[in-house]
Each structure stands twice: as C-alpha cells, then as structure tokens.
Design a protein around this motif. Structure first.
Motif, PDB file in Angstrom:
ATOM      1  N   ALA A  34     -10.708 -14.349  12.045  1.00  0.00           N
ATOM      2  CA  ALA A  34     -10.094 -14.140  10.734  1.00  0.00           C
ATOM      3  C   ALA A  34     -10.766 -12.999   9.986  1.00  0.00           C
ATOM      4  CB  ALA A  34     -10.174 -15.415   9.896  1.00  0.00           C
ATOM      5  N   VAL A  35      -9.978 -12.371   9.135  1.00  0.00           N
ATOM      6  CA  VAL A  35     -10.455 -11.419   8.135  1.00  0.00           C
ATOM      7  C   VAL A  35     -10.035 -11.941   6.779  1.00  0.00           C
ATOM      8  CG1 VAL A  35     -10.297  -9.072   7.228  1.00  0.00           C
ATOM      9  CG2 VAL A  35     -10.289  -9.443   9.703  1.00  0.00           C
ATOM     10  N   CYS A  36     -10.956 -11.929   5.819  1.00  0.00           N
ATOM     11  CA  CYS A  36     -10.638 -12.377   4.469  1.00  0.00           C
ATOM     12  C   CYS A  36     -11.026 -11.292   3.481  1.00  0.00           C
ATOM     13  CB  CYS A  36     -11.396 -13.670   4.147  1.00  0.00           C
ATOM     14  SG  CYS A  36     -10.979 -14.370   2.533  1.00  0.00           S
ATOM     15  N   GLY A  37     -10.088 -10.904   2.631  1.00  0.00           N
ATOM     16  CA  GLY A  37     -10.354  -9.879   1.627  1.00  0.00           C
ATOM     17  C   GLY A  37      -9.605 -10.169   0.344  1.00  0.00           C
ATOM     18  N   ARG A  38      -9.978  -9.448  -0.702  1.00  0.00           N
ATOM     19  CA  ARG A  38      -9.311  -9.661  -1.996  1.00  0.00           C
ATOM     20  C   ARG A  38      -7.841  -9.284  -1.941  1.00  0.00           C
ATOM     21  NH1 ARG A  38     -13.101  -6.315  -5.959  1.00  0.00           N
ATOM     22  NH2 ARG A  38     -12.922  -4.900  -4.175  1.00  0.00           N
ATOM     23  N   ASP A  39      -7.525  -8.250  -1.148  1.00  0.00           N
ATOM     24  CA  ASP A  39      -6.154  -7.760  -1.012  1.00  0.00           C
ATOM     25  C   ASP A  39      -5.606  -8.266   0.327  1.00  0.00           C
ATOM     26  OD1 ASP A  39      -3.874  -6.163  -0.370  1.00  0.00           O
ATOM     27  OD2 ASP A  39      -4.548  -4.641  -1.791  1.00  0.00           O
ATOM     28  N   LEU A  40      -4.667  -9.206   0.263  1.00  0.00           N
ATOM     29  CA  LEU A  40      -4.152  -9.821   1.483  1.00  0.00           C
ATOM     30  C   LEU A  40      -3.479  -8.797   2.387  1.00  0.00           C
ATOM     31  CD1 LEU A  40      -3.686 -12.319   3.200  1.00  0.00           C
ATOM     32  CD2 LEU A  40      -1.602 -12.768   1.860  1.00  0.00           C
ATOM     33  N   ALA A  41      -2.761  -7.854   1.809  1.00  0.00           N
ATOM     34  CA  ALA A  41      -2.073  -6.851   2.628  1.00  0.00           C
ATOM     35  C   ALA A  41      -3.073  -6.006   3.410  1.00  0.00           C
ATOM     36  CB  ALA A  41      -1.196  -5.966   1.744  1.00  0.00           C
ATOM     37  N   LYS A  42      -4.183  -5.614   2.753  1.00  0.00           N
ATOM     38  CA  LYS A  42      -5.203  -4.828   3.450  1.00  0.00           C
ATOM     39  C   LYS A  42      -5.908  -5.663   4.515  1.00  0.00           C
ATOM     40  CE  LYS A  42      -6.228  -1.502  -0.240  1.00  0.00           C
ATOM     41  NZ  LYS A  42      -7.274  -0.965  -1.159  1.00  0.00           N
ATOM     42  N   ALA A  43      -6.163  -6.920   4.202  1.00  0.00           N
ATOM     43  CA  ALA A  43      -6.795  -7.797   5.186  1.00  0.00           C
ATOM     44  C   ALA A  43      -5.891  -7.976   6.402  1.00  0.00           C
ATOM     45  CB  ALA A  43      -7.119  -9.141   4.553  1.00  0.00           C
ATOM     46  N   ARG A  44      -4.587  -8.135   6.147  1.00  0.00           N
ATOM     47  CA  ARG A  44      -3.629  -8.293   7.239  1.00  0.00           C
ATOM     48  C   ARG A  44      -3.554  -7.029   8.080  1.00  0.00           C
ATOM     49  NH1 ARG A  44      -2.414 -12.168  10.053  1.00  0.00           N
ATOM     50  NH2 ARG A  44      -3.127 -10.647  11.583  1.00  0.00           N
ATOM     51  N   ALA A  45      -3.573  -5.878   7.414  1.00  0.00           N
ATOM     52  CA  ALA A  45      -3.512  -4.610   8.140  1.00  0.00           C
ATOM     53  C   ALA A  45      -4.746  -4.430   9.015  1.00  0.00           C
ATOM     54  CB  ALA A  45      -3.375  -3.451   7.158  1.00  0.00           C
TER      55      ALA A  45
END
Length: 340
Positions: A34-45
């Motif tokens: 998993a990747v977790c970030g404040r911006d879901l779109a950036k994390a998904r990318a």
C-alpha cells in the motif's frame, strides 16, 4: 522465508525515488502492499506506477484493510512522531525518514513505545552504508585510529535553500539546515564516538541570507516567509573530553556549491572520510594512505537491507530508535543554545 508486508506513508519524491525502488529490489524479503498519502489521486498514481495494489488517504483505513508488518514513513518532519506512534500501536516495525522528530521528548517516546511493543524503530541515515564509513569502522576495529577524541563534521551548501516544498517553514520542518542536512553528519560523528550524550553544547544559528534573498542554486525561495536557520554551527563536548565541531548550511558565502565531509582525529591516526584518506605514521615516517578501489554502493538499498535485518533480529548498523532519541536531543540543545 515469510514475506513482510510493507506500507509507504507519504506520496512524495523520497518515497518514489528512494524507498520504493529499494524495497522492490528486496522482493524476496518484502512486498509493498500500500501507499498512503494526503492526496488520494497522487497516492493512486504512485501505486500504479510501481505496481502496488492499494492506495489510501487514511492511515486508519490502510491498517484496517492491509495489516502491514512494517511501514516506511516519508512525510514532513512534524508528522514523524504521530505516524510512528500509530504504526507501533498497530504492531508494525517502522523505518522513518530523518530527522526522528521535531522534539527530543517525542523521539524518546517513540523509542520507548518501540521497545515496549518489541518492534524495530529505525531511521534512514544512509551515509552509514557508504564504503568509506564501513572502512572507517574496520580501521577503528583494527586499532588504526586509536581513541578518537575530536571530529569536524560539516554539510554545507553555498546557495542551496530548497525552492519547493515546506523546507523553509518551521511549523512543518521544526528547523532548517541543521535538522535537514546537519543531522546526516552528526549521526556519523556520534556513531564514531559510540553515540554518547554530550555534557556541553554550544550552538549558533543564522538566517541572514535566507531572509535577505538572492541567487539560489536549488530554485527560488521567498525571503518574506523564510522561518528557519540557513546555517548552524555547534561545538559539542563529552565527559571523556572528546569533542565535535558541527557545521551545516542551506546558504553560506563559501567557495564550493556543496561540501559534505568528516575529519576524525585519533591518538594513532586520523581520517578524512570523502575521499577516504588515513593520516598516520608508518615505519617512523608520516604517511597519507588512500584507498582508490572502494566499491560504489547503493546506500539506500543497503540501509533498507539493514533495517530488514534489524526487523529479523540479525546484526545491523541501521540507526536505532535509541540513537535517534540521543541525536534529536543534541539537535534540540543546539537550537536552545542558539536561542539563549
């Protein structure tokens, strides 16, 4: 060998360029889930780019769905403490970017909880994995240095104030050149002495260039909102009379654009670390011994391996939670000295 499940917290450059590539090279030991970030779109990318199954903008949801064994924290400095504590509460090992935290008490609390949970807490000080540092430790073991009693450590940029991100915001970073650059060489200097706590700390910090503005070599910064140290100088003295002189700068009117090095002075020999030169006496004559065939190594890969070794209970030279707490206290004392 059972694969460890790893989660990345923080969707920025450090995760993308350093930690994820290193972990992927160790796919026989660990799987990034998993990747977790404040911006879901950036994390998904980022997850899609690296073939990682899950992306989140909530750590709580990440722990619920993925139950990782370890987390790698690549977020701004003020988030290191709460995110490390949360990961430890979920019984995860933690590999945290430097600095450990923004206060010494936070770093001590992190180390204490890791010990209570029986989990590994480590910090990403990659310079411990350079061939030069490994050679220094062998020179110490072989008695070529004698007792090290003074170290000069510096990490200087001429005009290297980052023109992006939050590097000049004290509320996010907790400090400037000292906490961002100086900690790398401070970690090595403390390591060479066995990681003692100094009994005396004298420090000064400066912000003349940062607040005045001028030509930058790492982008433009806003002098009106510059709130951190652009340079820091400190002298540390230890109970056994050993000492460290530490210098760090984002901006300093000096000759070289970037200069990072340590000089270590012992009773039998001295070392300049980069490039490695041993200053000693051989057959009654002064000698400077160089080592032109040192291997080039991927220090991020090696440091990630060292972290995984620590998680498995194997010998490791990764920076521990206890060492990180000592380092953070030294940093805090330098800033306190400068303020006083």
């Amino acid at each position: 060998m059972t694969l460890l499940k790893a989660a990345i917290i923080g969707g920025g450059h450090i995760a993308d360029s350093n930690h994820i590539p290193a972990l992927k090279q160790l796919s026989e030991r660990v799987e990034i889930v998993a990747v977790c970030g404040r911006d879901l779109a950036k994390a998904r990318a980022m997850a899609d780019t690296h073939g990682i199954a899950h992306a989140f903008d909530s750590t709580a949801e990440m722990y619920k769905q993925c139950t990782p064994d370890l987390v790698v924290i690549c977020t701004p400095n003020t988030l290191h403490y709460p995110q490390t504590m949360e990961a430890l509460e979920h019984n995860c090992h933690v590999f945290c970017e430097k600095p450990p935290a923004t206060t010494a008490q936070n770093a001590r609390d992190m180390a204490t909880l890791a010990r209570q949970k029986g989990r590994t807490l480590a910090y990403n000080f990659q310079l411990r994995q350079t061939s030069e540092w490994r050679l220094l430790t062998r020179c110490q073991t072989d008695g070529l240095m004698g007792d090290i009693y003074h170290i000069k450590a510096h990490f200087l940029r001429r005009r290297g104030i980052p023109g992006w991100g939050s590097f000049t915001d004290k509320t996010v970073q907790g400090g400037g050149a000292l906490i961002d650059l100086g900690v790398h060489v401070l970690d090595l200097a403390l390591c060479a002495l066995g990681y003692p706590n100094p009994d005396q700390v004298v420090g000064n910090t400066y912000d003349y260039i940062g607040k005045a503005g001028g030509k930058g070599l790492m982008g433009n910064w806003n002098p009106d909102t510059f709130g951190v140290d652009d340079a820091a100088m400190a002298y540390l003295s230890f109970p056994n009379k050993a000492s460290i002189m530490l210098s760090a700068s984002f901006a300093l009117n000096t000759q070289i654009d970037k200069d990072r090095n340590l000089e270590l002075f012992g009773t039998k020999g001295g070392v300049r670390l980069f490039p490695f030169t041993l200053h000693t006496e051989v057959a009654g004559e002064l000698a400077d011994i160089q080592f032109p065939y040192l291997d080039e190594v991927d220090i991020q890969l090696k440091n990630t391996e060292a972290f995984l070794d620590a998680c498995a209970g194997k010998p490791s030279n990764v920076c521990t939670g206890e060492q990180g707490a000592i380092l953070q206290e030294v940093v805090e004392r330098i800033y306190q000295s400068a303020e006083q």
